[in-house]
Design a protein around this motif. Structure first.
Motif, PDB file in Angstrom:
ATOM      1  N   MET A   1       0.742  -1.224   0.035  1.00 55.29           N
ATOM      2  CA  MET A   1      -0.047  -0.035  -0.149  1.00 55.29           C
ATOM      3  C   MET A   1       1.016   1.380   0.165  1.00 55.29           C
ATOM      4  O   MET A   1       1.948   1.290   0.421  1.00 55.29           O
ATOM      5  N   PHE A   2       0.320   2.239  -0.539  1.00 54.67           N
ATOM      6  CA  PHE A   2       1.038   3.459  -0.542  1.00 54.67           C
ATOM      7  C   PHE A   2       0.154   4.628   0.200  1.00 54.67           C
ATOM      8  O   PHE A   2      -0.998   4.721  -0.003  1.00 54.67           O
ATOM      9  N   TRP A   3       0.761   5.796   0.631  1.00 58.55           N
ATOM     10  CA  TRP A   3       0.010   6.614   1.412  1.00 58.55           C
ATOM     11  C   TRP A   3       0.868   7.836   1.602  1.00 58.55           C
ATOM     12  O   TRP A   3       2.089   8.136   1.330  1.00 58.55           O
ATOM     13  N   THR A   4       0.133   8.968   1.542  1.00 60.96           N
ATOM     14  CA  THR A   4       0.706  10.422   1.752  1.00 60.96           C
ATOM     15  C   THR A   4       0.455  10.947   3.189  1.00 60.96           C
ATOM     16  O   THR A   4      -0.320  10.319   3.925  1.00 60.96           O
ATOM     17  N   ASP A   5       1.552  11.411   3.554  1.00 62.77           N
ATOM     18  CA  ASP A   5       1.548  12.113   5.020  1.00 62.77           C
ATOM     19  C   ASP A   5       1.593  13.694   5.152  1.00 62.77           C
ATOM     20  O   ASP A   5       2.829  13.940   4.968  1.00 62.77           O
ATOM     21  N   SER A   6       0.566  14.002   4.990  1.00 61.56           N
ATOM     22  CA  SER A   6       0.458  15.625   5.064  1.00 61.56           C
ATOM     23  C   SER A   6       1.013  16.246   6.276  1.00 61.56           C
ATOM     24  O   SER A   6       1.615  17.693   6.163  1.00 61.56           O
TER      25      SER A   6
ATOM     26  N   ARG B   1       3.788  -3.199   3.031  1.00 61.72           N
ATOM     27  CA  ARG B   1       3.193  -4.422   2.667  1.00 61.72           C
ATOM     28  C   ARG B   1       1.854  -4.023   3.636  1.00 61.72           C
ATOM     29  O   ARG B   1       1.911  -3.499   4.358  1.00 61.72           O
ATOM     30  N   LEU B   2       0.741  -4.943   3.353  1.00 61.97           N
ATOM     31  CA  LEU B   2      -0.417  -4.922   3.988  1.00 61.97           C
ATOM     32  C   LEU B   2      -0.418  -5.202   5.159  1.00 61.97           C
ATOM     33  O   LEU B   2      -0.964  -4.624   6.165  1.00 61.97           O
TER      34      LEU B   2
ATOM     35  N   ARG C   1       8.071  -1.320   5.369  1.00 62.92           N
ATOM     36  CA  ARG C   1       7.717   0.063   5.301  1.00 62.92           C
ATOM     37  C   ARG C   1       8.989   0.867   4.961  1.00 62.92           C
ATOM     38  O   ARG C   1      10.064   0.500   5.370  1.00 62.92           O
ATOM     39  N   ARG C   2       8.493   1.784   3.847  1.00 65.97           N
ATOM     40  CA  ARG C   2       9.691   2.602   3.418  1.00 65.97           C
ATOM     41  C   ARG C   2       9.262   3.963   2.994  1.00 65.97           C
ATOM     42  O   ARG C   2       8.164   4.080   2.594  1.00 65.97           O
TER      43      ARG C   2
ATOM     44  N   VAL D   1       7.049   2.812  -8.840  1.00 65.95           N
ATOM     45  CA  VAL D   1       6.361   2.352  -7.397  1.00 65.95           C
ATOM     46  C   VAL D   1       7.482   2.150  -6.438  1.00 65.95           C
ATOM     47  O   VAL D   1       7.339   2.201  -5.280  1.00 65.95           O
ATOM     48  N   ASN D   2       8.826   2.056  -6.959  1.00 68.27           N
ATOM     49  CA  ASN D   2       9.890   1.702  -6.156  1.00 68.27           C
ATOM     50  C   ASN D   2      10.500   3.330  -5.685  1.00 68.27           C
ATOM     51  O   ASN D   2      11.544   3.189  -4.957  1.00 68.27           O
TER      52      ASN D   2
END
Length: 104
Positions: free
Chosen positions: A1-6, A15-16, A21-22, A61-62
């Motif tokens: 999964m991918f996400w933004t952190d504002s 990974r789910l 985590r990276r 995606v990397n």
């Protein structure tokens, strides 16, 4: 999964189950918002709701080959989706409600 952190101005992936985590990006982001993935082509797209210099960017995606796709005639790019059938990237612009974006 991918996400933004504002809050921390980062884009991350994991990974789910939370493993692997990276942080993909933690520079040149002011207010990352929406994120979309093209898993077939391996591309990632995101918006930066930077009021001084709003933009839509892409990378693999990397996290490789980061580049700006849109940074002109854009207000506050908020919603974002990628249609794999038409290969169109579409976004909603909260800064210019009269126009929404479409990039082919």
């Amino acid at each position: 999964m991918f996400w933004t952190d504002s809050g921390l101005d980062k884009i991350e992936r994991a990974r789910l189950d939370g493993s692997e985590r990276r942080v993909l990006f933690d520079t040149e982001l002011v207010n990352p918002r929406a994120i979309a993935v093209d898993p077939v082509r391996g591309n990632l797209y995101w918006t930066d709701w930077n009021r001084e210099a709003p933009k839509i960017e892409t990378s693999t995606v990397n996290g490789a080959n980061r580049r700006v796709l849109v940074n002109k005639d854009i207000g506050l790019p908020n919603g974002l989706t990628f249609d794999p059938f038409s290969k169109l990237l579409c976004w909603a612009d909260a800064g210019n409600v009269a126009e929404d974006g479409l990039l082919q």
